[in-house]
Design a protein around this motif. Structure first.
Motif, PDB file in Angstrom:
ATOM      1  N   HIS A 188       0.851  -1.185   0.000  1.00  0.00           N
ATOM      2  CA  HIS A 188       0.000   0.000   0.000  1.00  0.00           C
ATOM      3  C   HIS A 188       0.890   1.238   0.000  1.00  0.00           C
ATOM      4  CE1 HIS A 188      -2.813  -3.025   1.358  1.00  0.00           C
ATOM      5  NE2 HIS A 188      -3.793  -2.192   1.115  1.00  0.00           N
ATOM      6  N   PRO A 189       1.090   1.882  -1.150  1.00  0.00           N
ATOM      7  CA  PRO A 189       1.999   3.016  -1.216  1.00  0.00           C
ATOM      8  C   PRO A 189       1.554   4.208  -0.383  1.00  0.00           C
ATOM      9  CG  PRO A 189       0.833   2.727  -3.292  1.00  0.00           C
ATOM     10  CD  PRO A 189       0.484   1.555  -2.430  1.00  0.00           C
ATOM     11  N   SER A 190       0.267   4.301  -0.045  1.00  0.00           N
ATOM     12  CA  SER A 190      -0.203   5.445   0.731  1.00  0.00           C
ATOM     13  C   SER A 190       0.065   5.275   2.218  1.00  0.00           C
ATOM     14  CB  SER A 190      -1.699   5.660   0.506  1.00  0.00           C
ATOM     15  OG  SER A 190      -2.418   4.552   1.015  1.00  0.00           O
ATOM     16  N   VAL A 191       0.525   4.114   2.623  1.00  0.00           N
ATOM     17  CA  VAL A 191       0.813   3.871   4.027  1.00  0.00           C
ATOM     18  C   VAL A 191       2.298   4.035   4.245  1.00  0.00           C
ATOM     19  CG1 VAL A 191       0.708   2.182   5.899  1.00  0.00           C
ATOM     20  CG2 VAL A 191      -1.138   2.288   4.224  1.00  0.00           C
ATOM     21  N   SER A 192       2.671   4.889   5.204  1.00  0.00           N
ATOM     22  CA  SER A 192       4.088   5.133   5.444  1.00  0.00           C
ATOM     23  C   SER A 192       4.710   3.993   6.218  1.00  0.00           C
ATOM     24  CB  SER A 192       4.262   6.441   6.219  1.00  0.00           C
ATOM     25  OG  SER A 192       3.870   6.253   7.554  1.00  0.00           O
ATOM     26  N   SER A 193       6.021   4.085   6.431  1.00  0.00           N
ATOM     27  CA  SER A 193       6.759   3.019   7.104  1.00  0.00           C
ATOM     28  C   SER A 193       6.340   2.834   8.547  1.00  0.00           C
ATOM     29  CB  SER A 193       8.254   3.307   7.030  1.00  0.00           C
ATOM     30  OG  SER A 193       8.535   4.514   7.696  1.00  0.00           O
ATOM     31  N   ILE A 194       5.725   3.852   9.170  1.00  0.00           N
ATOM     32  CA  ILE A 194       5.291   3.696  10.553  1.00  0.00           C
ATOM     33  C   ILE A 194       3.835   3.265  10.628  1.00  0.00           C
ATOM     34  CG2 ILE A 194       6.988   5.230  11.588  1.00  0.00           C
ATOM     35  CD1 ILE A 194       4.903   7.444  11.582  1.00  0.00           C
ATOM     36  N   GLY A 195       3.229   3.003   9.494  1.00  0.00           N
ATOM     37  CA  GLY A 195       1.892   2.441   9.487  1.00  0.00           C
ATOM     38  C   GLY A 195       0.779   3.465   9.542  1.00  0.00           C
ATOM     39  N   SER A 196       1.051   4.737   9.330  1.00  0.00           N
ATOM     40  CA  SER A 196      -0.009   5.725   9.348  1.00  0.00           C
ATOM     41  C   SER A 196      -0.306   6.193   7.930  1.00  0.00           C
ATOM     42  CB  SER A 196       0.369   6.901  10.242  1.00  0.00           C
ATOM     43  OG  SER A 196       1.544   7.502   9.782  1.00  0.00           O
ATOM     44  N   VAL A 197      -1.500   6.701   7.735  1.00  0.00           N
ATOM     45  CA  VAL A 197      -1.945   7.137   6.420  1.00  0.00           C
ATOM     46  C   VAL A 197      -1.863   8.656   6.357  1.00  0.00           C
ATOM     47  CG1 VAL A 197      -3.897   7.153   4.830  1.00  0.00           C
ATOM     48  CG2 VAL A 197      -3.483   5.161   6.277  1.00  0.00           C
ATOM     49  N   PRO A 198      -1.243   9.209   5.318  1.00  0.00           N
ATOM     50  CA  PRO A 198      -1.183  10.670   5.187  1.00  0.00           C
ATOM     51  C   PRO A 198      -2.587  11.278   5.107  1.00  0.00           C
ATOM     52  CG  PRO A 198       0.322   9.621   3.650  1.00  0.00           C
ATOM     53  CD  PRO A 198      -0.529   8.534   4.246  1.00  0.00           C
TER      54      PRO A 198
END
Length: 118
Positions: free
Chosen positions: A48-58
């Motif tokens: 899921h490219p919209s999910v960052s490495s810390i697991g949160s969604v912009p």
């Protein structure tokens, strides 16, 4: 009698060793299950490219852009006030975005954080 005691001691040692090995096997199996779960979660997050490495969604861009912006004006009663993202003191005329919680940050700092990181 000495031989009998040696057999009892040897038997107890074998039982203790087997119990220890059994515990190690159980712990190893639990560890592999945890590692497998972590691996599966990392695969899901990386797909899921919209999910960052810390697991949160912009935050959506339109939501960020709807937050109020003001120009910073230094008051005489305030001590040093700074942006807690870049850690630079505000200067008169800096563009500051105000979040619903009333915290203020440089607009460029908080916009980048909200749109790309969290």
């Amino acid at each position: 009698m000495c031989r009998l005691r040696n057999r009892d001691t040897s038997s107890n040692d074998d039982t203790g060793a087997r119990a220890s090995i059994s515990r190690i096997v159980v712990l190893a199996e639990a560890l592999f299950e945890v590692l497998d779960e972590i691996h599966q979660q990392s695969v899901v997050l990386s797909s899921h490219p919209s999910v960052s490495s810390i697991g949160s969604v912009p935050a959506p861009i339109n939501v960020v852009e709807s937050l109020p912006v003001k120009l910073y004006e230094k008051s005489h009663k305030e001590d040093t006030t700074q942006c807690y993202i870049c850690l630079v003191e505000y200067e008169d005329g800096d563009s500051v975005r105000v979040l619903p919680c009333h915290h203020e940050f440089h607009r460029t700092c908080i916009d980048k954080w909200l749109k790309e990181i969290h």
